[in-house]
Scaffold this motif. Sequence first.
Motif, PDB file in Angstrom:
ATOM      1  N   GLY A 213       0.812  -1.212   0.000  1.00 45.34           N
ATOM      2  CA  GLY A 213       0.000   0.000   0.000  1.00 45.34           C
ATOM      3  C   GLY A 213       0.844   1.260   0.000  1.00 45.34           C
ATOM      4  O   GLY A 213       0.514   2.249  -0.675  1.00 45.34           O
ATOM      5  N   VAL A 214       1.925   1.244   0.747  1.00 39.26           N
ATOM      6  CA  VAL A 214       2.847   2.383   0.748  1.00 39.26           C
ATOM      7  C   VAL A 214       3.429   2.585  -0.643  1.00 39.26           C
ATOM      8  O   VAL A 214       3.537   3.714  -1.134  1.00 39.26           O
ATOM      9  CB  VAL A 214       3.975   2.165   1.777  1.00 39.26           C
ATOM     10  CG1 VAL A 214       5.027   3.269   1.667  1.00 39.26           C
ATOM     11  CG2 VAL A 214       3.415   2.112   3.191  1.00 39.26           C
ATOM     12  N   ARG A 215       3.777   1.481  -1.290  1.00 40.54           N
ATOM     13  CA  ARG A 215       4.340   1.569  -2.645  1.00 40.54           C
ATOM     14  C   ARG A 215       3.336   2.186  -3.616  1.00 40.54           C
ATOM     15  O   ARG A 215       3.687   3.055  -4.434  1.00 40.54           O
ATOM     16  CB  ARG A 215       4.764   0.176  -3.102  1.00 40.54           C
ATOM     17  CG  ARG A 215       5.306   0.078  -4.528  1.00 40.54           C
ATOM     18  CD  ARG A 215       6.623   0.783  -4.748  1.00 40.54           C
ATOM     19  NE  ARG A 215       6.511   2.237  -4.815  1.00 40.54           N
ATOM     20  CZ  ARG A 215       7.514   3.057  -5.090  1.00 40.54           C
ATOM     21  NH1 ARG A 215       8.721   2.560  -5.313  1.00 40.54           N
ATOM     22  NH2 ARG A 215       7.331   4.361  -5.128  1.00 40.54           N
ATOM     23  N   ARG A 216       2.071   1.746  -3.553  1.00 41.23           N
ATOM     24  CA  ARG A 216       1.045   2.295  -4.445  1.00 41.23           C
ATOM     25  C   ARG A 216       0.840   3.782  -4.180  1.00 41.23           C
ATOM     26  O   ARG A 216       0.788   4.590  -5.121  1.00 41.23           O
ATOM     27  CB  ARG A 216      -0.278   1.544  -4.258  1.00 41.23           C
ATOM     28  CG  ARG A 216      -0.310   0.150  -4.857  1.00 41.23           C
ATOM     29  CD  ARG A 216      -1.735  -0.374  -4.907  1.00 41.23           C
ATOM     30  NE  ARG A 216      -2.332  -0.450  -3.580  1.00 41.23           N
ATOM     31  CZ  ARG A 216      -2.232  -1.505  -2.770  1.00 41.23           C
ATOM     32  NH1 ARG A 216      -1.534  -2.558  -3.150  1.00 41.23           N
ATOM     33  NH2 ARG A 216      -2.814  -1.494  -1.592  1.00 41.23           N
ATOM     34  N   LEU A 217       0.738   4.137  -2.915  1.00 41.83           N
ATOM     35  CA  LEU A 217       0.467   5.530  -2.558  1.00 41.83           C
ATOM     36  C   LEU A 217       1.603   6.451  -3.000  1.00 41.83           C
ATOM     37  O   LEU A 217       1.361   7.514  -3.582  1.00 41.83           O
ATOM     38  CB  LEU A 217       0.270   5.631  -1.035  1.00 41.83           C
ATOM     39  CG  LEU A 217       0.148   7.048  -0.451  1.00 41.83           C
ATOM     40  CD1 LEU A 217      -1.094   7.738  -0.985  1.00 41.83           C
ATOM     41  CD2 LEU A 217       0.114   6.985   1.075  1.00 41.83           C
TER      42      LEU A 217
END
Length: 401
Positions: free
Chosen positions: A211-215
């Motif tokens: 999720g951090v990567r997507r954000l």
Amino acid sequence: MTFTQDSIAAAEEHSAHNYHPLPVVVATAEGAWMTDVEGRRYLDMLAGYSALNFGHGNRRLIDAAKAQLERVTLTSRAFHHDRFAEFCTELAALCGKDMVLPMNTGAEAVETAVKTARKWGYRVKGVPDGRAKIVVADNNFHGRTTTIVSFSTDPEARADYGPYTPGFEIVPYGDLAALEAAVDENTVAVLLEPIQGEAGVLVPPAGYLAGVRRLTAERHVLFMADEIQSGLGRTGKTFACEHEDVVPDVYILGKALGGGVVPVSAVVASREILGVYRPGEHGSTFGGNPLACAVALEVVAILKSGEFQQRATELGEHLHHELGLLVGGGAVEAVRGRGLWAGVDIAPSHGTGRRISERLMDRGVLVKDTHGSTIRIAPPLMISKEDLDWGLDQLRAVLEG
């Protein structure tokens, strides 16, 4: 007084008391074992906070260091040397990146990453001068410099070092919604440990790193992964981020990169990111020195074989199975971790983490406590299953005593 007592007394008198070591004085070490000045052997279940992933006195690393010692140890970056290009090329390839900026200690690498993110933010993203913000997580541990402790939530690490460096926002670790709310148009980076080591080996919720990567990709923000403790084989993968198939924009590496022989650290990223530097804008007298490059090159070669990652996976499964059996028996409240890395929360009725560490030391096992009630277990990755089981037997005996 014994030789051990004399040594400890001298250290207490003549060194600053910024550490509270266990009362053991190590004289020699090999593999997963250390021997004190009086000849008593101890199983090392800390591995220098993961700096010794490949064991004490690893023959390949010692031979690489010895060979380089006979040739040249330091040139400074004022000149090229014949190990530098190969080191940068091989480490960049291991990380799947373009460029390497070598330093010495983990804290230096984190400082370098902070400076890199800010410079990238101003020169590439277009953030107004002086407005760059980096989002970090609570309970983090990234080092001890003034800038780094400015965004620490640990009172012991932070107290009495102000005024503090601005430009950081702290959010709860593992809370993707809080992170999303904190990222704004002036955010240049999110800096995280994929697993928080000093906090007690805290593993984030499944899907968090992805999720951090997507954000960060959506918001044009750098994802900087501090893999100083979690990286280079410790968790069963080369990098802990791999457990969620995540590739950050920036790897921050240290500890095991020097093989327990010399301090080596590095920031590894794409050309777009590290290409923002011009001569004179950042540097280090010892960063990328010939001796460091020779040792780190051998570390990279070891990691390319995958042997230690496999050992950490297989022995890690065994470690966590055995530790999991201790939960619910009254002595252990929780166990966390991944690979050959675990945080064990001791029930207050059985003593503090420090007291458990002292009792284990008396039985020939060395671990380290953190945050009062937790002990950390992180043996060298080359430890045998028999030695690991013996160490776990000593832990059971201490908890039952």
